[in-house]
Design a protein around this motif. Structure first.
Motif, PDB file in Angstrom:
ATOM      1  N   PHE A  76       7.482   6.853  33.607  1.00  0.00           N
ATOM      2  CA  PHE A  76       8.249   8.094  33.487  1.00  0.00           C
ATOM      3  C   PHE A  76       9.744   7.810  33.535  1.00  0.00           C
ATOM      4  O   PHE A  76      10.211   6.987  34.311  1.00  0.00           O
ATOM      5  CB  PHE A  76       7.873   9.069  34.614  1.00  0.00           C
ATOM      6  N   THR A  77      10.484   8.494  32.676  1.00  0.00           N
ATOM      7  CA  THR A  77      11.937   8.391  32.673  1.00  0.00           C
ATOM      8  C   THR A  77      12.542   9.759  32.362  1.00  0.00           C
ATOM      9  O   THR A  77      11.974  10.528  31.587  1.00  0.00           O
ATOM     10  CB  THR A  77      12.430   7.354  31.639  1.00  0.00           C
ATOM     11  N   ASP A  78      13.672  10.059  32.996  1.00  0.00           N
ATOM     12  CA  ASP A  78      14.393  11.301  32.694  1.00  0.00           C
ATOM     13  C   ASP A  78      15.272  11.142  31.450  1.00  0.00           C
ATOM     14  O   ASP A  78      15.683  12.116  30.850  1.00  0.00           O
ATOM     15  CB  ASP A  78      15.291  11.708  33.870  1.00  0.00           C
ATOM     16  N   ALA A  79      15.567   9.909  31.095  1.00  0.00           N
ATOM     17  CA  ALA A  79      16.459   9.624  29.970  1.00  0.00           C
ATOM     18  C   ALA A  79      15.639   9.271  28.735  1.00  0.00           C
ATOM     19  O   ALA A  79      15.277   8.123  28.536  1.00  0.00           O
ATOM     20  CB  ALA A  79      17.393   8.480  30.342  1.00  0.00           C
ATOM     21  N   VAL A  80      15.333  10.257  27.939  1.00  0.00           N
ATOM     22  CA  VAL A  80      14.553  10.029  26.720  1.00  0.00           C
ATOM     23  C   VAL A  80      15.462   9.355  25.684  1.00  0.00           C
ATOM     24  O   VAL A  80      16.535   9.866  25.379  1.00  0.00           O
ATOM     25  CB  VAL A  80      13.983  11.361  26.184  1.00  0.00           C
ATOM     26  N   PRO A  81      15.045   8.204  25.154  1.00  0.00           N
ATOM     27  CA  PRO A  81      15.921   7.422  24.268  1.00  0.00           C
ATOM     28  C   PRO A  81      15.891   7.851  22.801  1.00  0.00           C
ATOM     29  O   PRO A  81      16.016   7.019  21.915  1.00  0.00           O
ATOM     30  CB  PRO A  81      15.372   6.006  24.426  1.00  0.00           C
ATOM     31  N   PHE A  82      15.693   9.114  22.552  1.00  0.00           N
ATOM     32  CA  PHE A  82      15.751   9.603  21.176  1.00  0.00           C
ATOM     33  C   PHE A  82      16.228  11.041  21.183  1.00  0.00           C
ATOM     34  O   PHE A  82      16.211  11.718  22.200  1.00  0.00           O
ATOM     35  CB  PHE A  82      14.409   9.466  20.454  1.00  0.00           C
TER      36      PHE A  82
END
Length: 110
Positions: A76-82
């Motif tokens: 899980f990450t809060d920073a979606v890379p798109f």
């Protein structure tokens, strides 16, 4: 930890990601810019079709849910890379008809 009985987890386990990766990578010229993984692209398209979501809504949904992120990320990450523009490019490359079987499978898990 994610629940293995969750429909998104079950779908992620059922998809032949390597087969899709081969087909998706054939859409790109050799030596070009490194693309996001095919798993991210297909995951976004499944989410988009299942929820009838806009490109921006897909980004928000993925950012909010670890269960949706399982379709493209290791954790899980809060920073979606798109961005929504990336989702629009996914939509242009991956037609609805290629995504519908996965959406039907997802709905069968409910």
């Amino acid at each position: 930890e994610l629940c293995n009985a969750n429909r998104w987890v079950r779908l992620a386990a059922a998809i032949d990601w390597m087969d899709f990766e081969k087909a998706y990578s054939a859409l790109f010229a050799p030596g070009g810019k490194v693309a996001l993984p095919a798993r991210v692209a297909l995951g976004c398209r499944i989410i988009q079709l299942h929820y009838a979501a806009s490109d921006r809504e897909v980004v928000a949904l993925v950012q909010e849910s670890p269960y949706l992120q399982i379709l493209g990320f290791e954790s899980f990450t809060d920073a979606v890379p798109f961005s929504s523009r990336t989702v629009a490019r996914f939509r242009a490359r991956i037609p609805d008809k290629a995504v519908r079987p996965a959406v039907r499978l997802l709905r069968s898990f409910q």
